[in-house]
Design a protein around this motif. Structure first.
Motif, PDB file in Angstrom:
ATOM      1  N   ALA A   1       1.255   6.206  -5.647  1.00  0.00           N
ATOM      2  CA  ALA A   1      -0.010   5.843  -5.004  1.00  0.00           C
ATOM      3  C   ALA A   1      -1.184   6.496  -5.721  1.00  0.00           C
ATOM      4  O   ALA A   1      -2.231   5.878  -5.918  1.00  0.00           O
ATOM      5  CB  ALA A   1      -0.002   6.261  -3.532  1.00  0.00           C
ATOM      6  N   MET A   2      -0.993   7.749  -6.131  1.00  0.00           N
ATOM      7  CA  MET A   2      -2.055   8.443  -6.850  1.00  0.00           C
ATOM      8  C   MET A   2      -2.280   7.814  -8.224  1.00  0.00           C
ATOM      9  O   MET A   2      -3.418   7.651  -8.656  1.00  0.00           O
ATOM     10  CB  MET A   2      -1.690   9.925  -6.991  1.00  0.00           C
ATOM     11  CG  MET A   2      -2.788  10.776  -7.554  1.00  0.00           C
ATOM     12  SD  MET A   2      -2.391  12.529  -7.528  1.00  0.00           S
ATOM     13  CE  MET A   2      -0.849  12.578  -8.387  1.00  0.00           C
TER      14      MET A   2
ATOM     15  N   ARG B   1       0.067  16.451  -0.821  1.00  0.00           N
ATOM     16  CA  ARG B   1       1.255  15.826  -0.241  1.00  0.00           C
ATOM     17  C   ARG B   1       2.395  15.750  -1.252  1.00  0.00           C
ATOM     18  O   ARG B   1       3.548  15.997  -0.902  1.00  0.00           O
ATOM     19  CB  ARG B   1       0.921  14.436   0.281  1.00  0.00           C
ATOM     20  CG  ARG B   1      -0.031  14.499   1.450  1.00  0.00           C
ATOM     21  CD  ARG B   1      -0.570  13.129   1.787  1.00  0.00           C
ATOM     22  NE  ARG B   1      -1.748  13.270   2.623  1.00  0.00           N
ATOM     23  CZ  ARG B   1      -1.910  12.666   3.784  1.00  0.00           C
ATOM     24  NH1 ARG B   1      -0.995  11.857   4.224  1.00  0.00           N
ATOM     25  NH2 ARG B   1      -3.001  12.853   4.475  1.00  0.00           N
ATOM     26  N   VAL B   2       2.083  15.407  -2.497  1.00  0.00           N
ATOM     27  CA  VAL B   2       3.126  15.330  -3.526  1.00  0.00           C
ATOM     28  C   VAL B   2       3.802  16.688  -3.689  1.00  0.00           C
ATOM     29  O   VAL B   2       5.033  16.798  -3.663  1.00  0.00           O
ATOM     30  CB  VAL B   2       2.540  14.844  -4.870  1.00  0.00           C
ATOM     31  CG1 VAL B   2       3.536  15.004  -5.996  1.00  0.00           C
ATOM     32  CG2 VAL B   2       2.088  13.397  -4.765  1.00  0.00           C
TER      33      VAL B   2
ATOM     34  N   ILE C   1       0.876  -1.164   0.000  1.00  0.00           N
ATOM     35  CA  ILE C   1       0.000   0.000   0.000  1.00  0.00           C
ATOM     36  C   ILE C   1       0.917   1.219   0.000  1.00  0.00           C
ATOM     37  O   ILE C   1       1.543   1.549   1.005  1.00  0.00           O
ATOM     38  CB  ILE C   1      -0.944  -0.012   1.219  1.00  0.00           C
ATOM     39  CG1 ILE C   1      -1.768  -1.283   1.198  1.00  0.00           C
ATOM     40  CG2 ILE C   1      -1.832   1.213   1.223  1.00  0.00           C
ATOM     41  CD1 ILE C   1      -2.565  -1.526   2.450  1.00  0.00           C
ATOM     42  N   TRP C   2       1.004   1.874  -1.150  1.00  0.00           N
ATOM     43  CA  TRP C   2       1.993   2.905  -1.372  1.00  0.00           C
ATOM     44  C   TRP C   2       1.812   4.099  -0.453  1.00  0.00           C
ATOM     45  O   TRP C   2       2.791   4.655   0.044  1.00  0.00           O
ATOM     46  CB  TRP C   2       1.970   3.339  -2.838  1.00  0.00           C
ATOM     47  CG  TRP C   2       2.570   2.319  -3.742  1.00  0.00           C
ATOM     48  CD1 TRP C   2       1.949   1.235  -4.283  1.00  0.00           C
ATOM     49  CD2 TRP C   2       3.919   2.264  -4.181  1.00  0.00           C
ATOM     50  NE1 TRP C   2       2.824   0.513  -5.039  1.00  0.00           N
ATOM     51  CE2 TRP C   2       4.041   1.129  -5.001  1.00  0.00           C
ATOM     52  CE3 TRP C   2       5.027   3.067  -3.980  1.00  0.00           C
ATOM     53  CZ2 TRP C   2       5.241   0.777  -5.609  1.00  0.00           C
ATOM     54  CZ3 TRP C   2       6.213   2.721  -4.587  1.00  0.00           C
ATOM     55  CH2 TRP C   2       6.317   1.584  -5.384  1.00  0.00           C
TER      56      TRP C   2
ATOM     57  N   SER D   1       7.559  12.109  -1.989  1.00  0.00           N
ATOM     58  CA  SER D   1       6.749  12.728  -3.030  1.00  0.00           C
ATOM     59  C   SER D   1       6.531  11.772  -4.199  1.00  0.00           C
ATOM     60  O   SER D   1       5.418  11.648  -4.724  1.00  0.00           O
ATOM     61  CB  SER D   1       7.441  14.015  -3.504  1.00  0.00           C
ATOM     62  OG  SER D   1       6.709  14.642  -4.500  1.00  0.00           O
ATOM     63  N   GLY D   2       7.577  11.071  -4.583  1.00  0.00           N
ATOM     64  CA  GLY D   2       7.444  10.082  -5.647  1.00  0.00           C
ATOM     65  C   GLY D   2       6.572   8.906  -5.258  1.00  0.00           C
ATOM     66  O   GLY D   2       5.789   8.394  -6.074  1.00  0.00           O
TER      67      GLY D   2
END
Length: 148
Positions: A130-131, A96-97, A5-6, A124-125
């Motif tokens: 995850a997105m 968040r990114v 789960i990223w 961030s990556g």
């Protein structure tokens, strides 16, 4: 075995980076002082071309203040209080990114936060992955849940 789960991995990286970025306020040193610097009796003396940045990091702790505020905001975002948990700001992965990328860019200027700045960029990556995988940070009263 389970499925990664990223955003949970990103959460752990962000908490670690947020806590470790608080050290920069206590110990001040400009990271890029080797550019144009000379070796003196007390160590490396920064050159005149980096003097404005040395003033912002050592004499006026501007970058440390930014990393302190952004580190505290990271902890508020990742370990939310009950009245923040479940809000749109808490669930936003895009925020968040962008926030962690900017925090990493600011943190790279201070010697003590270079490691956590790199971790912020990695975080961030991780949140971007995850997105892209469609993960959501959902809310259930009392605990965070995972939706994929």
């Amino acid at each position: 075995m389970g499925k990664l789960i990223w955003h949970q991995w990103g959460r752990l990286l962000a908490i670690t980076s947020g806590v470790s970025s608080l050290w920069a306020f206590l110990y001040r040193k400009f990271f890029w002082d080797m550019i144009g610097g000379t070796l003196g009796p007390t160590g490396l003396i920064p050159g005149q071309n980096t003097q404005p940045l040395v003033n912002l990091v050592v004499n006026i702790p501007l970058f440390q203040s930014f990393t302190l505020v952004l580190g505290l905001f990271t902890l508020v975002l990742e370990l939310p209080l009950p009245h923040i948990e479940g809000t749109a700001i808490h669930r936003s992965i895009i925020l968040r990114v962008v926030l962690y990328f900017i925090t990493g860019f600011i943190g790279i200027m201070v010697y003590q936060t270079v490691d956590c700045a790199i971790y912020y960029i990695i975080t961030s990556g991780v949140y971007a992955v995850a997105m892209s995988k469609g993960e959501l940070i959902s809310f259930e009263p009392g605990r965070m849940t995972d939706e994929i």
